[in-house]
Design a protein around this motif. Sequence first.
Motif, PDB file in Angstrom:
ATOM      1  N   LEU A  42      -1.662 -22.975  21.858  1.00 19.24           N
ATOM      2  CA  LEU A  42      -2.115 -24.320  21.508  1.00 19.24           C
ATOM      3  C   LEU A  42      -0.966 -25.310  21.487  1.00 19.24           C
ATOM      4  CD1 LEU A  42      -4.484 -23.469  18.518  1.00 19.24           C
ATOM      5  CD2 LEU A  42      -5.159 -24.059  20.847  1.00 19.24           C
ATOM      6  N   TYR A  59      -3.935 -13.408  22.152  1.00 17.10           N
ATOM      7  CA  TYR A  59      -4.853 -14.174  22.998  1.00 17.10           C
ATOM      8  C   TYR A  59      -5.952 -13.273  23.554  1.00 17.10           C
ATOM      9  CZ  TYR A  59      -6.472 -17.246  26.756  1.00 17.10           C
ATOM     10  OH  TYR A  59      -7.235 -18.018  27.596  1.00 17.10           O
ATOM     11  N   LYS A 105      -6.273 -17.605  18.497  1.00 17.91           N
ATOM     12  CA  LYS A 105      -5.580 -18.781  19.006  1.00 17.91           C
ATOM     13  C   LYS A 105      -4.122 -18.688  18.551  1.00 17.91           C
ATOM     14  CE  LYS A 105      -9.717 -21.675  18.995  1.00 17.91           C
ATOM     15  NZ  LYS A 105     -10.363 -22.926  18.497  1.00 17.91           N
ATOM     16  N   GLU A 118      -7.309 -27.596  14.300  1.00 19.87           N
ATOM     17  CA  GLU A 118      -8.231 -26.475  14.502  1.00 19.87           C
ATOM     18  C   GLU A 118      -9.123 -26.253  13.277  1.00 19.87           C
ATOM     19  OE1 GLU A 118      -8.543 -24.711  17.384  1.00 19.87           O
ATOM     20  OE2 GLU A 118      -7.184 -26.265  18.151  1.00 19.87           O
TER      21      GLU A 118
END
Length: 369
Positions: A211, A183, A188, A232
Amino acid sequence: MSSASSKTTMQAIHIPKWLPQDTGYPSLKPTTQPVPSPSPTNLLIAITHSSLNHVDLLYSRGLHQNNASGLVKPPFNLGLEFSGVVAALPTDAKAASTCGFAVGDRVWGGCVGSFAEYASVPPSAVRKVPNGTSLLDAAGLGAGSPTVSYGALILCGGVKKGDLVLVHAAAGGLGAPAVQIAYAKGAKVIATVGSEEKAKVVRSEMGEMVLGVVNYEVEGWEKEVVKIAKKEGKEGVDLVYDTVGLVLSSIRCVRFDGAIVIAGFAGRKGKMETVAMNRILLKNVRVLGYRYGESGRRDPDHTAECWRGTEELLAKGQMKPLIYRVLHGLDSVGEGLQELYERKVWGKAVVEIRKEEDVLREVTAKPKL
């Protein structure tokens, strides 16, 4: 030389022979052992805290690769990660003047033998605890955990901004810092866990860092990971960090030409996974093995870079410990290892071996004339 040098015995979790398979970890009790002898090159560390690791389970029974190679064999003191206070410098004057430490320094590090009141450690395996960080928190991070995950993700896996990373066992000792590292680097993260309790921990402690959280014990969990990836705009994750032993399932989650980094001799129920090569070929997957310890033994600069990266994240406030429980005294090590074996532990279980103030008072006391 500190007053600690006058002590000749200590308490430690000593392994004179491999722990039998039919003997539980609570049978491991502290015994009286000699304090490590003064060393021309090593520091003597008075240990205040030590964290529990999956490797400790393997080392105690002789089931780790380092046992098979003879690198770690009886008799030895168990334990890998510690925090504590420098009790004595190397006896060689040049080594003492160039090691960068002083008696009384608060430090954290990694070495075999940390379930003990003292350990002899090379200066290269020790760092000063950052200002504002307690010795408990330092052990809760675990010197050998964020550095391993940093090496695996950044130096081996090449994680960069915009990548989608799947971190297995995200509530674990290696997984928790891995989430924070990925992160912080702008990636992600999708997290997996082995129970709903651990899922709750990841959601509450890591929040916006992930996520989604997926339980890999639920059949078909791979589809949920792919579903998140598609949201995504990706056909799968770019990289998987596997410390569990989920390579085959991970191949189903990774995109074409993606990568899987395996660390910690990942294997479920004590068995390393076997994967058919056609599975790897079909997706052009790169499967990378990562051994932090061996990488450092072959290239000290590798270890130094892992430490540099870890300390940079700490200084920026981008990494914090995830502490499951604090146990007290070496008598509690066996109990903690049993909980670890039963997969109850999330983050780090830490043993407070001695009070920081007591150790500081001891090692900085002037010797009696």
